[in-house]
Design a protein around this motif. Structure first.
Motif, PDB file in Angstrom:
ATOM      1  N   VAL A   1       0.842  -1.204   0.000  1.00  0.00           N
ATOM      2  CA  VAL A   1       0.000   0.000   0.000  1.00  0.00           C
ATOM      3  C   VAL A   1       0.879   1.257   0.000  1.00  0.00           C
ATOM      4  O   VAL A   1       0.612   2.215  -0.722  1.00  0.00           O
ATOM      5  CB  VAL A   1      -0.980  -0.012   1.196  1.00  0.00           C
ATOM      6  CG1 VAL A   1      -1.618   1.351   1.407  1.00  0.00           C
ATOM      7  CG2 VAL A   1      -2.054  -1.073   0.992  1.00  0.00           C
TER       8      VAL A   1
ATOM      9  N   ILE B   1       0.794   4.306  -2.593  1.00  0.00           N
ATOM     10  CA  ILE B   1       0.665   5.725  -2.249  1.00  0.00           C
ATOM     11  C   ILE B   1       1.727   6.528  -2.993  1.00  0.00           C
ATOM     12  O   ILE B   1       1.480   7.643  -3.451  1.00  0.00           O
ATOM     13  CB  ILE B   1       0.802   5.931  -0.718  1.00  0.00           C
ATOM     14  CG1 ILE B   1      -0.395   5.307   0.024  1.00  0.00           C
ATOM     15  CG2 ILE B   1       0.931   7.412  -0.365  1.00  0.00           C
ATOM     16  CD1 ILE B   1      -0.251   5.275   1.547  1.00  0.00           C
TER      17      ILE B   1
ATOM     18  N   PRO C   1      -4.058   0.785 -12.236  1.00  0.00           N
ATOM     19  CA  PRO C   1      -4.492   2.186 -12.155  1.00  0.00           C
ATOM     20  C   PRO C   1      -3.919   2.825 -10.890  1.00  0.00           C
ATOM     21  O   PRO C   1      -3.675   2.139  -9.889  1.00  0.00           O
ATOM     22  CB  PRO C   1      -6.016   2.101 -12.069  1.00  0.00           C
ATOM     23  CG  PRO C   1      -6.374   0.684 -12.036  1.00  0.00           C
ATOM     24  CD  PRO C   1      -5.154  -0.163 -12.089  1.00  0.00           C
ATOM     25  N   GLU C   2      -3.730   4.130 -10.954  1.00  0.00           N
ATOM     26  CA  GLU C   2      -3.193   4.868  -9.808  1.00  0.00           C
ATOM     27  C   GLU C   2      -4.061   4.611  -8.583  1.00  0.00           C
ATOM     28  O   GLU C   2      -5.291   4.611  -8.671  1.00  0.00           O
ATOM     29  CB  GLU C   2      -3.221   6.362 -10.153  1.00  0.00           C
ATOM     30  CG  GLU C   2      -2.166   7.154  -9.433  1.00  0.00           C
ATOM     31  CD  GLU C   2      -2.388   8.648  -9.624  1.00  0.00           C
ATOM     32  OE1 GLU C   2      -2.706   9.064 -10.754  1.00  0.00           O
ATOM     33  OE2 GLU C   2      -2.265   9.374  -8.621  1.00  0.00           O
TER      34      GLU C   2
ATOM     35  N   VAL D   1      -4.273   1.846  -6.791  1.00  0.00           N
ATOM     36  CA  VAL D   1      -4.737   0.474  -6.584  1.00  0.00           C
ATOM     37  C   VAL D   1      -3.539  -0.460  -6.499  1.00  0.00           C
ATOM     38  O   VAL D   1      -2.630  -0.387  -7.324  1.00  0.00           O
ATOM     39  CB  VAL D   1      -5.673   0.011  -7.731  1.00  0.00           C
ATOM     40  CG1 VAL D   1      -6.041  -1.461  -7.582  1.00  0.00           C
ATOM     41  CG2 VAL D   1      -6.936   0.863  -7.762  1.00  0.00           C
TER      42      VAL D   1
ATOM     43  N   LEU E   1      -2.510  -4.802  -5.458  1.00  0.00           N
ATOM     44  CA  LEU E   1      -3.172  -6.112  -5.421  1.00  0.00           C
ATOM     45  C   LEU E   1      -2.813  -6.882  -4.156  1.00  0.00           C
ATOM     46  O   LEU E   1      -1.645  -6.940  -3.758  1.00  0.00           O
ATOM     47  CB  LEU E   1      -2.788  -6.949  -6.652  1.00  0.00           C
ATOM     48  CG  LEU E   1      -3.139  -6.374  -8.026  1.00  0.00           C
ATOM     49  CD1 LEU E   1      -2.818  -7.414  -9.118  1.00  0.00           C
ATOM     50  CD2 LEU E   1      -4.609  -5.959  -8.115  1.00  0.00           C
TER      51      LEU E   1
ATOM     52  N   VAL F   1      -7.401  -9.486  -4.687  1.00  0.00           N
ATOM     53  CA  VAL F   1      -8.282  -8.377  -4.331  1.00  0.00           C
ATOM     54  C   VAL F   1      -7.590  -7.058  -4.677  1.00  0.00           C
ATOM     55  O   VAL F   1      -6.483  -6.806  -4.198  1.00  0.00           O
ATOM     56  CB  VAL F   1      -8.645  -8.391  -2.825  1.00  0.00           C
ATOM     57  CG1 VAL F   1      -9.484  -7.160  -2.447  1.00  0.00           C
ATOM     58  CG2 VAL F   1      -9.361  -9.672  -2.445  1.00  0.00           C
ATOM     59  N   PRO F   2      -8.232  -6.235  -5.545  1.00  0.00           N
ATOM     60  CA  PRO F   2      -7.681  -4.901  -5.754  1.00  0.00           C
ATOM     61  C   PRO F   2      -7.959  -4.058  -4.507  1.00  0.00           C
ATOM     62  O   PRO F   2      -9.091  -4.018  -4.032  1.00  0.00           O
ATOM     63  CB  PRO F   2      -8.459  -4.375  -6.970  1.00  0.00           C
ATOM     64  CG  PRO F   2      -9.742  -5.137  -6.970  1.00  0.00           C
ATOM     65  CD  PRO F   2      -9.465  -6.469  -6.319  1.00  0.00           C
ATOM     66  N   VAL F   3      -6.909  -3.425  -3.986  1.00  0.00           N
ATOM     67  CA  VAL F   3      -7.011  -2.687  -2.721  1.00  0.00           C
ATOM     68  C   VAL F   3      -6.691  -1.223  -2.986  1.00  0.00           C
ATOM     69  O   VAL F   3      -5.745  -0.922  -3.714  1.00  0.00           O
ATOM     70  CB  VAL F   3      -6.001  -3.290  -1.709  1.00  0.00           C
ATOM     71  CG1 VAL F   3      -5.767  -2.357  -0.526  1.00  0.00           C
ATOM     72  CG2 VAL F   3      -6.487  -4.658  -1.229  1.00  0.00           C
ATOM     73  N   HIS F   4      -7.490  -0.327  -2.399  1.00  0.00           N
ATOM     74  CA  HIS F   4      -7.131   1.089  -2.502  1.00  0.00           C
ATOM     75  C   HIS F   4      -7.043   1.699  -1.106  1.00  0.00           C
ATOM     76  O   HIS F   4      -7.354   1.046  -0.119  1.00  0.00           O
ATOM     77  CB  HIS F   4      -8.092   1.852  -3.413  1.00  0.00           C
ATOM     78  CG  HIS F   4      -9.483   1.952  -2.922  1.00  0.00           C
ATOM     79  ND1 HIS F   4     -10.387   2.819  -3.452  1.00  0.00           N
ATOM     80  CD2 HIS F   4     -10.140   1.286  -1.937  1.00  0.00           C
ATOM     81  CE1 HIS F   4     -11.536   2.694  -2.823  1.00  0.00           C
ATOM     82  NE2 HIS F   4     -11.417   1.781  -1.912  1.00  0.00           N
ATOM     83  N   PHE F   5      -6.576   2.924  -1.044  1.00  0.00           N
ATOM     84  CA  PHE F   5      -6.307   3.522   0.267  1.00  0.00           C
ATOM     85  C   PHE F   5      -7.086   4.814   0.457  1.00  0.00           C
ATOM     86  O   PHE F   5      -6.749   5.624   1.312  1.00  0.00           O
ATOM     87  CB  PHE F   5      -4.795   3.717   0.473  1.00  0.00           C
ATOM     88  CG  PHE F   5      -4.050   4.027  -0.774  1.00  0.00           C
ATOM     89  CD1 PHE F   5      -3.931   5.327  -1.212  1.00  0.00           C
ATOM     90  CD2 PHE F   5      -3.495   3.003  -1.533  1.00  0.00           C
ATOM     91  CE1 PHE F   5      -3.272   5.614  -2.385  1.00  0.00           C
ATOM     92  CE2 PHE F   5      -2.816   3.286  -2.721  1.00  0.00           C
ATOM     93  CZ  PHE F   5      -2.702   4.600  -3.145  1.00  0.00           C
ATOM     94  N   ASP F   6      -8.150   4.971  -0.339  1.00  0.00           N
ATOM     95  CA  ASP F   6      -9.162   5.965  -0.001  1.00  0.00           C
ATOM     96  C   ASP F   6     -10.122   5.252   0.944  1.00  0.00           C
ATOM     97  O   ASP F   6     -10.905   4.402   0.522  1.00  0.00           O
ATOM     98  CB  ASP F   6      -9.913   6.438  -1.251  1.00  0.00           C
ATOM     99  CG  ASP F   6     -11.061   7.381  -0.896  1.00  0.00           C
ATOM    100  OD1 ASP F   6     -11.194   7.756   0.284  1.00  0.00           O
ATOM    101  OD2 ASP F   6     -11.826   7.752  -1.814  1.00  0.00           O
ATOM    102  N   MET F   7     -10.033   5.569   2.206  1.00  0.00           N
ATOM    103  CA  MET F   7     -10.851   4.860   3.192  1.00  0.00           C
ATOM    104  C   MET F   7     -12.215   5.530   3.405  1.00  0.00           C
ATOM    105  O   MET F   7     -12.991   5.111   4.250  1.00  0.00           O
ATOM    106  CB  MET F   7     -10.080   4.712   4.504  1.00  0.00           C
ATOM    107  CG  MET F   7      -8.845   3.815   4.340  1.00  0.00           C
ATOM    108  SD  MET F   7      -7.966   3.504   5.893  1.00  0.00           S
ATOM    109  CE  MET F   7      -9.085   2.333   6.698  1.00  0.00           C
ATOM    110  N   THR F   8     -12.508   6.565   2.612  1.00  0.00           N
ATOM    111  CA  THR F   8     -13.802   7.244   2.746  1.00  0.00           C
ATOM    112  C   THR F   8     -14.959   6.277   2.487  1.00  0.00           C
ATOM    113  O   THR F   8     -14.977   5.579   1.474  1.00  0.00           O
ATOM    114  CB  THR F   8     -13.923   8.392   1.712  1.00  0.00           C
ATOM    115  OG1 THR F   8     -12.760   9.199   1.768  1.00  0.00           O
ATOM    116  CG2 THR F   8     -15.167   9.236   1.988  1.00  0.00           C
TER     117      THR F   8
END
Lengths: 259, 259
Positions: A118, A122, A161-162, A164, A166, A235-242
């Motif tokens: 992650v 970032i 993609p920016e 994201v 895995l 699993v595609p993971v992102h770090f926008d936790m909103t």
């Protein structure tokens, strides 16, 4: 075509068999630099070291094919130091693992392995965390190498993609019994803690954290389902936790009225 | 109406002025139990203690109005120990902070304060993390108490949907200059690291992690925008890290074809 520059890290420490297996696969695919913790850093989450000093030691020989450093900090510290102090540029890919044990579902949030990936995300680096569902130090990583190679090649080919990264988990099965690779969502699950309460020789209470994993999610599109059914989960993971779905509801609250 | 049971924790340690201010507000609203780290645990992210032992010490007097424990572990450990070993039931609310310094935008992921709130959320407890944009140990928490009270009362009244916790940041302004409370999304931002490289008296290199905060997000619906413009920011945060929008795209990859 120029070989991609691949940063390899983990959370089990630089001498763990899992990272040695990952280095072996990556060295077929690109130029590899390893920056990994000098000791186990499991369950460190996204911790960084701001209240103490960090050390970095080159551990590979001058003429070695792969440059390796160990670091006194957390997995996230390793990524930051690698990019800023060793590579002085963004690598083309960052891979983390192979973790000894699962980082599926809610484990993504506790995992040092995934936090390193992650952190790379970032910083705009395509990144993958790999974990094998086998906590044994002597787990058989040979069985899963072909899947790791396949996923890595696809990421190098397609990019990500920016924002994201895995999260890849692999079942503890012989290679020919693994059914394939499934794209999944994070299962809703949690750890029900149990503390093992003991007494020191001096009579003071202390605790060991243990727990029982509970999957609360019956969906067949989850990582837990895939792993239980013999698939590799991605699993595609992102770090926008909103929690975007909650914004409208919160706007109906009387937060700005006088009581 | 029965007073709600409120668990209070933080990451700056049990003696930090921020948590003392939070305890003062919460004791007007419910029955308060404090379980907080015995030392600063900033930037610990969602770390948990699995490779060493945990200690818990009751630090309040037997007849004190508020029961307080310090804990040798991380903020997440504090929540787990509080629920399992002290309260033996889910509290009605968990509040974490008041953090000395911002936990807006990407800081949510590094923050021990927010990880404690997220852990409570994972365990099904409504939870709020509070942070003041002032790193000073002697910051003026009086100015923001009315906002903390207001938000907490609304959460007690309305509850929070399962899987959502609130990340509340407060600007460093006199109370009458704070314009109001804004519901926001997490701004896209990052820390550009800079390592301060030094030598030990013995001549060995070491590093201090420092960095520069870069807000890459021009949106006016973000927490960074709200804080810069004198508002309290409230971001609903969840812990499903799946990048759902990416699943369809990943399914077009050739992950299951033979090379």
């Amino acid at each position: 075509m120029k070989k991609p520059l691949i940063l390899v890290t983990n959370d089990d420490g630089i001498s763990a068999p899992g990272i040695r297996a990952l280095i072996a696969v990556m060295s077929e695919l690109g130029e590899v630099v390893v920056v990994a913790p000098d000791k186990p850093q499991s369950a460190m989450g996204h911790a960084i070291t701001i209240n103490s000093t960090l050390y970095l030691n080159k551990v590979s020989a001058e003429n070695a094919a792969i440059t390796e450093y160990n670091c006194s900090g957390t997995p996230v510290d390793c990524v930051k130091l690698a990019v800023n102090e060793i590579l002085h540029r963004k690598p083309d890919l960052c891979v983390s693992g192979i973790n000894h044990g699962s980082n599926s579902s809610i484990n993504v949030i506790y995992s040092g392995t995934m936090s390193a990936a992650v952190e790379a995300g970032i910083e705009g680096i395509p990144a993958i965390g790999f974990s094998l569902l086998d906590y044994d130090w002597n787990a058989d990583f040979e069985q899963i190498k072909s899947f790791i190679r396949k996923i890595t090649i696809e990421v190098i080919k397609n990019g990500l993609p920016e924002g994201v990264v895995l999260n890849v988990n692999l079942p503890k099965l012989p290679e020919n019994e693994i059914k394939g690779i499934k794209i999944c969502r994070q299962a809703k699950a949690l750890w029900m803690e149990k503390f093992d309460k003991r007494k020191t020789p001096q009579g003071k209470d202390y605790y060991w954290l243990t727990g029982e994993f509970v999957n609360q999610d019956k969906g067949e599109d989850t990582d837990e389902w895939a792993l239980e059914h013999g698939y590799v989960s991605v699993v595609p993971v992102h770090f926008d936790m909103t929690a975007h779905h909650m914004i409208q509801q919160l706007n109906t609250w009387n937060l700005n009225e006088k009581n």
